[in-house]
Design an enzyme around this catalytic site. Structure first.
Site, PDB file in Angstrom:
ATOM      1  N   GLU A 333       0.797  -1.232   0.000  1.00 46.33           N
ATOM      2  CA  GLU A 333       0.000   0.000   0.000  1.00 46.33           C
ATOM      3  C   GLU A 333       0.829   1.281   0.000  1.00 46.33           C
ATOM      4  OE1 GLU A 333      -4.082  -1.231   2.110  1.00 46.33           O
ATOM      5  OE2 GLU A 333      -2.430  -1.058   3.533  1.00 46.33           O
TER       6      GLU A 333
HETATM    7  C1  ACM Z   1      -1.911  -5.408   4.350  1.00 48.90           C
HETATM    8  O1  ACM Z   1      -2.965  -5.853   4.841  1.00 48.90           O
HETATM    9  N1  ACM Z   1      -1.839  -4.136   3.977  1.00 48.90           N
HETATM   10  C2  ACM Z   1      -0.749  -6.248   4.178  1.00 48.90           C
END
Ligand code: ACM
Length: 694
Positions: A333
């Site tokens: 992310e």
């Molecule tokens: C995640 O849940 N961002 C690895």
């Protein structure tokens, strides 16, 4: 919401019901004692079990003998075994302490192993366990196998009017996957050492072997750095682990045959680092510890040459602190705005032929990989790190979908599955249980299948505190532990639930607070020890699932209270599940006895509302649950009417179903971040007497 939150749709699992399968292996042959049938409570189910006639009676004279204290881990496990056995049976065992040489008496428990095990993937954890009338033999290649065998033996302990006993069995056991992990996120909410240790005990009880310690996040930098002390001093609100504590936890885990893999999540999820070192971020300014939850902009600047010596020194220090050969660099992310907005980064991308942010992150990862390799570590990253150009000695941790795991294996990468094991979604154990890292329809060939090392349950901690975390992890994670240990053919959901209850009590014996703390929270909310009406309601209710608690009016931060009614409700109510199963059984056979039992439950829930009201009146924090309690009462009134009609074989009048459907729809509305977990069953009752409910 965060990418992780929005990716929830991808966390759906394929529900593959293969009935019984090798659970049949647990059943005694027809000739064996019928009393043993269905009584074994082993979790995870061993690879092979033969139940035999007879039992080993446990009394005060029970003795145990094996290699002496100098052998360390197995000896200490044997001591813990005896202590737990005494605690469970109330027997004053006569043995002073463990016998380290041939005991003078025949019989008893004998354990042996060929060599100490190493804490590495693919280490031998197999064991064989034979319970005879007078003797129990536990043999393993490594002492880790002995540890696994002791857990099985404790789960075999049975009791009846004759006292405690172990049923005679022959077990040959080994894990299906070598990586059976639990991730605990200590960034969003710090979890003190005692929380970690009791969860390590629980992991060992269900034969899990990797503790993935998610140590850094936007909301907290949780490990002491002696090289860069500003990191934990400024990034943690004082809530971090000292290096002495880290070593203590690693030793505690090792004693239970558990590896500890640290994660330092970079280049995104890194706001807390920039409180101390804003110059390493990709945008100028000052930074504070993030309090909210989601995906945030701050990210390390891969184009800034200064960050590489910084990471070299930091990872050198952490590589020495954490002995495990694997180190997780996160990599999930990366939101990208800071990179897009920084002209120097854009120029760097152009100059180096980096087409997009993925390529920029791959560049960063390659630089990190060099550093980690220098310090003897293998790199693990979330599936975003799967970018062209990375050598395939890194490990891909799949979270966004099972596809990433397959894709990685097809390209020759080792992988770990967490997609489908997100226990923070508050899904039923069944959903995780049926999620197989190597499903029957896997497109991988045998060589590629061998690259799938296993999986990890992930306890992301946005909504959990030290008071509630155990109930969010256990007992559901035991179902994941079984998926990763037991043969693929072990898939009976009902049998898994049959064993989950006893395992839950065993975990409580180890100090886990998943059963105790909900009542404690209810007492605190009520300001009174009399909490029966709240307990009744809580068992019929579950927290909203799939991150819905983050929606609507809610604005949870790391400073919010997690002491409300919803926090005292189990992610999966086992009593609610049992009720739903009862309704299904009733509708299949219309057994009047079962009908009366269901009627009694419905009547209890209906009457409960009048008892909840005075408790709410005395507690402003509980006022939000009134609609839930009222909804339950009204739905149960409808359920009672439907049940009555079904028992008497009476059809309802024309408008009845529509009218009742409205009541059920009203009761289905969430309140206090929770929802009724028994409504689907009541709806089935109504549908059974009046056709589908609109
Ligand atoms: C995640 O849940 N961002 C690895």
């Amino acid at each position: 919401m965060t990418g992780r939150l929005s990716a929830k749709a991808l966390v759906l699992v394929s529900l593959i019901f293969v009935t019984l399968g090798s659970v049949l292996a647990m059943r005694p042959p027809a000739a064996a004692a019928a009393s043993v049938d269905g009584v074994l409570k082993l979790m995870p189910v061993p690879a092979s079990v033969t139940v035999r006639e007879g039992r080993f009676q446990v009394d005060e004279m029970l003795n145990i003998a094996g290699p002496g204290p100098q052998t360390g881990r197995a000896f200490r496990a044997a001591a813990r075994f005896m202590s737990r056995l005494a605690g469970r049976t109330g027997l004053f065992l006569k043995q002073d302490f463990l016998l380290t040489q041939a005991p003078s008496v025949e019989g008893g428990i004998r354990y042996a192993f060929a060599r100490p095990g190493t804490l590495l993937p693919n280490e031998d954890e197999s064991y064989s366990l034979t319970v005879d009338l007078e003797k129990i033999t536990l043999d393993a290649k490594t002492d880790i196998g002995v540890l696994r065998g002791f857990e099985t033996l404790l789960q075999l302990l049975s009791a009846d009017e004759t006292g405690y006993y172990f049923p005679c069995v022959a077990i040959a056991d080994q894990p299906r996957f070598t990586w059976r992990g639990l991730l605990i996120d200590v960034g969003r909410h710090f979890q003190p050492v005692d929380v970690i240790k009791r969860n390590l005990d629980a992991m060992a009880a269900v034969k899990m072997n990797v503790f993935h310690w998610h140590l850094t996040e936007d909301q907290g930098f949780r490990v002491e750095s002696k090289v860069f002390p500003k990191l934990h001093q400024r990034g943690s609100d004082g809530m971090f682990y000292t290096q002495a504590q880290i070593r203590d936890v690693i030793e505690y885990a090792a004693d239970r045959g558990i590896r500890v893999m640290p994660e330092f999540d970079i280049p995104g999820h890194s706001t807390s680092w920039f409180v101390a070192y804003p110059e390493f971020s990709s945008a100028p300014g000052t930074y504070g510890i993030e309090r909210k939850f989601g995906v945030f902009g701050p990210a390390f600047n891969p184009a800034d040459e200064r960050i590489y010596p910084f990471f070299d020194a930091f990872l050198k220090e952490m590589s020495a602190l954490f002995p495990d050969p694997y180190l997780h660099i996160g990599g999930d992310e990366v939101e990208g705005h800071q990179w897009e907005a920084n002209p120097a980064i854009q120029a760097f991308k152009k100059k180096n032929g980096l087409a997009d942010n993925g390529a920029l992150q791959a560049y960063f990862n390659k630089r990190l990989l060099k550093i980690l390799t220098k310090y003897g570590k293998k790199m693990v990253g979330w599936d975003e790190v799967l970018q062209p150009g990375l050598p395939n000695d890194i490990v891909i941790h799949s979270w966004r979908g099972p596809k990433a795991l397959v894709e990685a294996a097809l390209k020759g990468y080792q992988g770990i599955l967490s997609n489908g094991y997100y226990i923070d979604l508050c899904q039923p154990a069944e959903a995780h249980y049926l999620n197989d890292p190597l499903p029957p329809d896997s497109p991988l060939d045998d060589r590629q299948k061998a690259l799938i090392m296993g999986g990890e349950a992930t306890m992301w901690s946005e909504l959990v505190t030290p008071e509630t975390i155990d109930s969010r992890i256990w007992p559901r994670t035991a179902a994941i532990a079984e998926r990763l240990w037991s043969p693929a053919s072990v898939t009976s959901v009902d049998d898994m639930y049959r064993r989950l209850g006893p395992v839950s009590i065993e975990l409580e014996e180890l100090g886990l607070l998943h059963l105790k703390n909900p009542d404690m929270l209810l007492r605190r909310l009520a300001g009174d020890p009399r909490i029966e009406p709240l307990q009744v309601l809580a068992k019929a209710v579950e927290p909203l699932k799939n991150y819905q608690r983050h929606g609507g009016q809610a604005a949870y931060t790391s400073l919010s209270p997690f002491t409300r009614f919803v926090d005292a409700c189990a992610p999966e109510s086992l009593p609610a599940r049992a009720f739903r199963k009862n309704i299904d059984r009733f509708l299949a056979g219309k057994d009047p006895l079962l009908g009366r039992e269901i009627g009694a439950t419905l009547a209890l829930w209906k009457a409960n509302h009048a008892l909840v009201l005075p408790v709410i009146a005395a507690s402003p924090a509980l006022r939000e649950i009134e609609p839930l309690s009222l909804g339950l009462a009204r739905a149960c009134e409808v359920g009672l009417e439907a049940l009555d009609r079904l028992m008497k074989g009476q059809s309802p009048p024309a408008a009845w179903a529509e009218e009742k459907g409205k009541i059920l729809a009203e009761a289905a509305k969430p309140a206090a971040h929770a929802e009724l977990a028994v409504l689907s069953a009541v709806t089935k009752l109504v549908a059974a007497c009046a056709g589908p409910v609109k």
